[in-house]
Design a protein around this motif. Structure first.
Motif, PDB file in Angstrom:
ATOM      1  N   ASN A   1       0.835  -1.206   0.000  1.00  0.00           N
ATOM      2  CA  ASN A   1       0.000   0.000   0.000  1.00  0.00           C
ATOM      3  C   ASN A   1       0.870   1.257   0.000  1.00  0.00           C
ATOM      4  OD1 ASN A   1      -2.421  -1.384  -0.031  1.00  0.00           O
ATOM      5  ND2 ASN A   1      -2.584  -1.439   2.185  1.00  0.00           N
ATOM      6  N   HIS A   2       1.911   1.241   0.805  1.00  0.00           N
ATOM      7  CA  HIS A   2       2.833   2.375   0.844  1.00  0.00           C
ATOM      8  C   HIS A   2       3.390   2.641  -0.549  1.00  0.00           C
ATOM      9  CE1 HIS A   2       6.862   4.131   1.099  1.00  0.00           C
ATOM     10  NE2 HIS A   2       6.345   4.876   2.057  1.00  0.00           N
ATOM     11  N   ASP A   3       3.862   1.592  -1.202  1.00  0.00           N
ATOM     12  CA  ASP A   3       4.483   1.762  -2.515  1.00  0.00           C
ATOM     13  C   ASP A   3       3.485   2.214  -3.577  1.00  0.00           C
ATOM     14  OD1 ASP A   3       6.837   1.043  -1.309  1.00  0.00           O
ATOM     15  OD2 ASP A   3       6.862  -0.999  -2.115  1.00  0.00           O
ATOM     16  N   ARG A   4       2.249   1.760  -3.479  1.00  0.00           N
ATOM     17  CA  ARG A   4       1.217   2.209  -4.432  1.00  0.00           C
ATOM     18  C   ARG A   4       0.926   3.698  -4.248  1.00  0.00           C
ATOM     19  NH1 ARG A   4      -3.568  -1.909  -3.703  1.00  0.00           N
ATOM     20  NH2 ARG A   4      -4.478  -0.774  -5.430  1.00  0.00           N
ATOM     21  N   ILE A   5       0.821   4.133  -3.002  1.00  0.00           N
ATOM     22  CA  ILE A   5       0.560   5.554  -2.735  1.00  0.00           C
ATOM     23  C   ILE A   5       1.768   6.392  -3.142  1.00  0.00           C
ATOM     24  CG2 ILE A   5       0.072   7.261  -0.933  1.00  0.00           C
ATOM     25  CD1 ILE A   5      -1.444   4.934   0.525  1.00  0.00           C
ATOM     26  N   LEU A   6       2.959   5.903  -2.847  1.00  0.00           N
ATOM     27  CA  LEU A   6       4.178   6.603  -3.239  1.00  0.00           C
ATOM     28  C   LEU A   6       4.248   6.762  -4.763  1.00  0.00           C
ATOM     29  CD1 LEU A   6       6.854   7.876  -2.371  1.00  0.00           C
ATOM     30  CD2 LEU A   6       7.878   5.590  -2.535  1.00  0.00           C
ATOM     31  N   ALA A   7       3.904   5.716  -5.501  1.00  0.00           N
ATOM     32  CA  ALA A   7       3.920   5.791  -6.969  1.00  0.00           C
ATOM     33  C   ALA A   7       2.889   6.802  -7.480  1.00  0.00           C
ATOM     34  CB  ALA A   7       3.652   4.409  -7.565  1.00  0.00           C
ATOM     35  N   LEU A   8       1.716   6.838  -6.864  1.00  0.00           N
ATOM     36  CA  LEU A   8       0.709   7.833  -7.249  1.00  0.00           C
ATOM     37  C   LEU A   8       1.208   9.241  -6.970  1.00  0.00           C
ATOM     38  CD1 LEU A   8      -2.555   6.148  -5.889  1.00  0.00           C
ATOM     39  CD2 LEU A   8      -1.952   6.502  -8.299  1.00  0.00           C
ATOM     40  N   ALA A   9       1.822   9.434  -5.799  1.00  0.00           N
ATOM     41  CA  ALA A   9       2.338  10.752  -5.429  1.00  0.00           C
ATOM     42  C   ALA A   9       3.416  11.195  -6.412  1.00  0.00           C
ATOM     43  CB  ALA A   9       2.894  10.727  -4.003  1.00  0.00           C
ATOM     44  N   GLU A  10       4.315  10.291  -6.776  1.00  0.00           N
ATOM     45  CA  GLU A  10       5.364  10.634  -7.734  1.00  0.00           C
ATOM     46  C   GLU A  10       4.771  10.968  -9.095  1.00  0.00           C
ATOM     47  OE1 GLU A  10       8.324   7.549  -7.703  1.00  0.00           O
ATOM     48  OE2 GLU A  10       8.956   8.044  -5.662  1.00  0.00           O
ATOM     49  N   ALA A  11       3.781  10.212  -9.539  1.00  0.00           N
ATOM     50  CA  ALA A  11       3.135  10.488 -10.825  1.00  0.00           C
ATOM     51  C   ALA A  11       2.443  11.845 -10.813  1.00  0.00           C
ATOM     52  CB  ALA A  11       2.124   9.385 -11.159  1.00  0.00           C
ATOM     53  N   ALA A  12       1.896  12.208  -9.653  1.00  0.00           N
ATOM     54  CA  ALA A  12       1.167  13.475  -9.525  1.00  0.00           C
ATOM     55  C   ALA A  12       2.095  14.648  -9.260  1.00  0.00           C
ATOM     56  CB  ALA A  12       0.143  13.370  -8.394  1.00  0.00           C
ATOM     57  N   GLY A  13       3.321  14.352  -8.812  1.00  0.00           N
ATOM     58  CA  GLY A  13       4.233  15.422  -8.446  1.00  0.00           C
ATOM     59  C   GLY A  13       3.839  16.115  -7.157  1.00  0.00           C
ATOM     60  N   VAL A  14       3.254  15.358  -6.241  1.00  0.00           N
ATOM     61  CA  VAL A  14       2.838  15.904  -4.948  1.00  0.00           C
ATOM     62  C   VAL A  14       3.500  15.104  -3.837  1.00  0.00           C
ATOM     63  CG1 VAL A  14       0.608  16.722  -5.840  1.00  0.00           C
ATOM     64  CG2 VAL A  14       0.750  14.468  -4.765  1.00  0.00           C
ATOM     65  N   PRO A  15       3.572  15.671  -2.625  1.00  0.00           N
ATOM     66  CA  PRO A  15       4.149  14.925  -1.505  1.00  0.00           C
ATOM     67  C   PRO A  15       3.319  13.686  -1.153  1.00  0.00           C
ATOM     68  CG  PRO A  15       3.974  17.264  -0.979  1.00  0.00           C
ATOM     69  CD  PRO A  15       3.232  17.051  -2.253  1.00  0.00           C
ATOM     70  N   PHE A  16       4.001  12.702  -0.570  1.00  0.00           N
ATOM     71  CA  PHE A  16       3.344  11.469  -0.142  1.00  0.00           C
ATOM     72  C   PHE A  16       2.145  11.766   0.751  1.00  0.00           C
ATOM     73  CE2 PHE A  16       2.724   7.999   2.854  1.00  0.00           C
ATOM     74  CZ  PHE A  16       2.674   6.898   2.014  1.00  0.00           C
ATOM     75  N   ALA A  17       2.321  12.673   1.733  1.00  0.00           N
ATOM     76  CA  ALA A  17       1.241  12.986   2.672  1.00  0.00           C
ATOM     77  C   ALA A  17       0.017  13.539   1.953  1.00  0.00           C
ATOM     78  CB  ALA A  17       1.727  13.981   3.725  1.00  0.00           C
ATOM     79  N   HIS A  18       0.237  14.343   0.931  1.00  0.00           N
ATOM     80  CA  HIS A  18      -0.876  14.912   0.159  1.00  0.00           C
ATOM     81  C   HIS A  18      -1.654  13.785  -0.532  1.00  0.00           C
ATOM     82  CE1 HIS A  18      -2.393  18.319  -2.520  1.00  0.00           C
ATOM     83  NE2 HIS A  18      -2.987  17.230  -2.947  1.00  0.00           N
ATOM     84  N   MET A  19      -0.923  12.875  -1.195  1.00  0.00           N
ATOM     85  CA  MET A  19      -1.603  11.780  -1.888  1.00  0.00           C
ATOM     86  C   MET A  19      -2.278  10.846  -0.900  1.00  0.00           C
ATOM     87  SD  MET A  19      -2.647  10.418  -4.666  1.00  0.00           S
ATOM     88  CE  MET A  19      -1.982  11.754  -5.614  1.00  0.00           C
ATOM     89  N   LEU A  20      -1.651  10.623   0.249  1.00  0.00           N
ATOM     90  CA  LEU A  20      -2.259   9.768   1.271  1.00  0.00           C
ATOM     91  C   LEU A  20      -3.614  10.327   1.696  1.00  0.00           C
ATOM     92  CD1 LEU A  20      -2.140   7.368   3.205  1.00  0.00           C
ATOM     93  CD2 LEU A  20      -0.867   8.830   4.793  1.00  0.00           C
ATOM     94  N   GLU A  21      -3.689  11.632   1.911  1.00  0.00           N
ATOM     95  CA  GLU A  21      -4.964  12.256   2.287  1.00  0.00           C
ATOM     96  C   GLU A  21      -6.028  12.024   1.210  1.00  0.00           C
ATOM     97  OE1 GLU A  21      -6.332  13.853   4.882  1.00  0.00           O
ATOM     98  OE2 GLU A  21      -4.552  13.409   6.057  1.00  0.00           O
ATOM     99  N   ASP A  22      -5.638  12.153  -0.065  1.00  0.00           N
ATOM    100  CA  ASP A  22      -6.598  11.940  -1.153  1.00  0.00           C
ATOM    101  C   ASP A  22      -7.051  10.483  -1.230  1.00  0.00           C
ATOM    102  OD1 ASP A  22      -6.607  14.602  -1.879  1.00  0.00           O
ATOM    103  OD2 ASP A  22      -5.015  14.361  -3.367  1.00  0.00           O
ATOM    104  N   VAL A  23      -6.120   9.561  -0.995  1.00  0.00           N
ATOM    105  CA  VAL A  23      -6.465   8.137  -1.016  1.00  0.00           C
ATOM    106  C   VAL A  23      -7.408   7.813   0.148  1.00  0.00           C
ATOM    107  CG1 VAL A  23      -5.510   5.803  -0.702  1.00  0.00           C
ATOM    108  CG2 VAL A  23      -4.408   7.413  -2.275  1.00  0.00           C
ATOM    109  N   ILE A  24      -7.117   8.353   1.312  1.00  0.00           N
ATOM    110  CA  ILE A  24      -7.988   8.118   2.467  1.00  0.00           C
ATOM    111  C   ILE A  24      -9.378   8.691   2.208  1.00  0.00           C
ATOM    112  CG2 ILE A  24      -8.394   8.748   4.882  1.00  0.00           C
ATOM    113  CD1 ILE A  24      -5.327   8.551   5.275  1.00  0.00           C
ATOM    114  N   ALA A  25      -9.450   9.911   1.679  1.00  0.00           N
ATOM    115  CA  ALA A  25     -10.752  10.526   1.383  1.00  0.00           C
ATOM    116  C   ALA A  25     -11.535   9.685   0.384  1.00  0.00           C
ATOM    117  CB  ALA A  25     -10.562  11.945   0.862  1.00  0.00           C
ATOM    118  N   SER A  26     -10.846   9.152  -0.615  1.00  0.00           N
ATOM    119  CA  SER A  26     -11.510   8.310  -1.619  1.00  0.00           C
ATOM    120  C   SER A  26     -12.059   7.041  -0.992  1.00  0.00           C
ATOM    121  CB  SER A  26     -10.524   7.936  -2.737  1.00  0.00           C
ATOM    122  OG  SER A  26     -10.069   9.074  -3.399  1.00  0.00           O
TER     123      SER A  26
END
Length: 110
Positions: A44-69
């Protein structure tokens, strides 16, 4: 005045997160944050990290979006009787977190 029938509906949290990954959308947040340590399953960490890198946003930012989803998806699957109890617990927790905090109107100059 726009016609509500022709307005597009608000995007879901998952659609917003996907738009961020595709770099066709933006998000921001203004409010309180809660520092919290958490262990992640590696996949799960690596999937979120890959999304964050693709988006060009920090890990914490993408984590918040994944949690909200995920929360949005769960809420859609629950019935109203469960949502009412969960909402009560959420509000009680929020009220407890806000106790003792100053309001912006108390600290801003007039």
């Amino acid at each position: 005045m726009p016609d509500r029938a022709t307005e597009s509906p608000e995007p879901t949290p998952a659609q917003q997160a996907a738009a961020i990954v595709l770099r066709s959308g933006l998000s921001d947040y203004a409010g309180l944050t809660v520092p919290r340590s958490h262990r992640f399953r590696l996949h799960n960490h690596d999937r979120i990290l890959a999304l964050a890198e693709a988006a060009g946003v920090p890990f914490a930012h993408m984590l918040e979006d994944v949690i909200a989803s995920g929360l949005h998806a769960i809420e859609q699957a629950l019935g109203p009787e469960h949502l009412d109890k969960i909402e009560y617990t959420r509000i009680r927790s929020m009220d407890s977190a806000m106790k003792g905090r100053k309001k912006a109107s108390d600290i801003l100059p007039t």
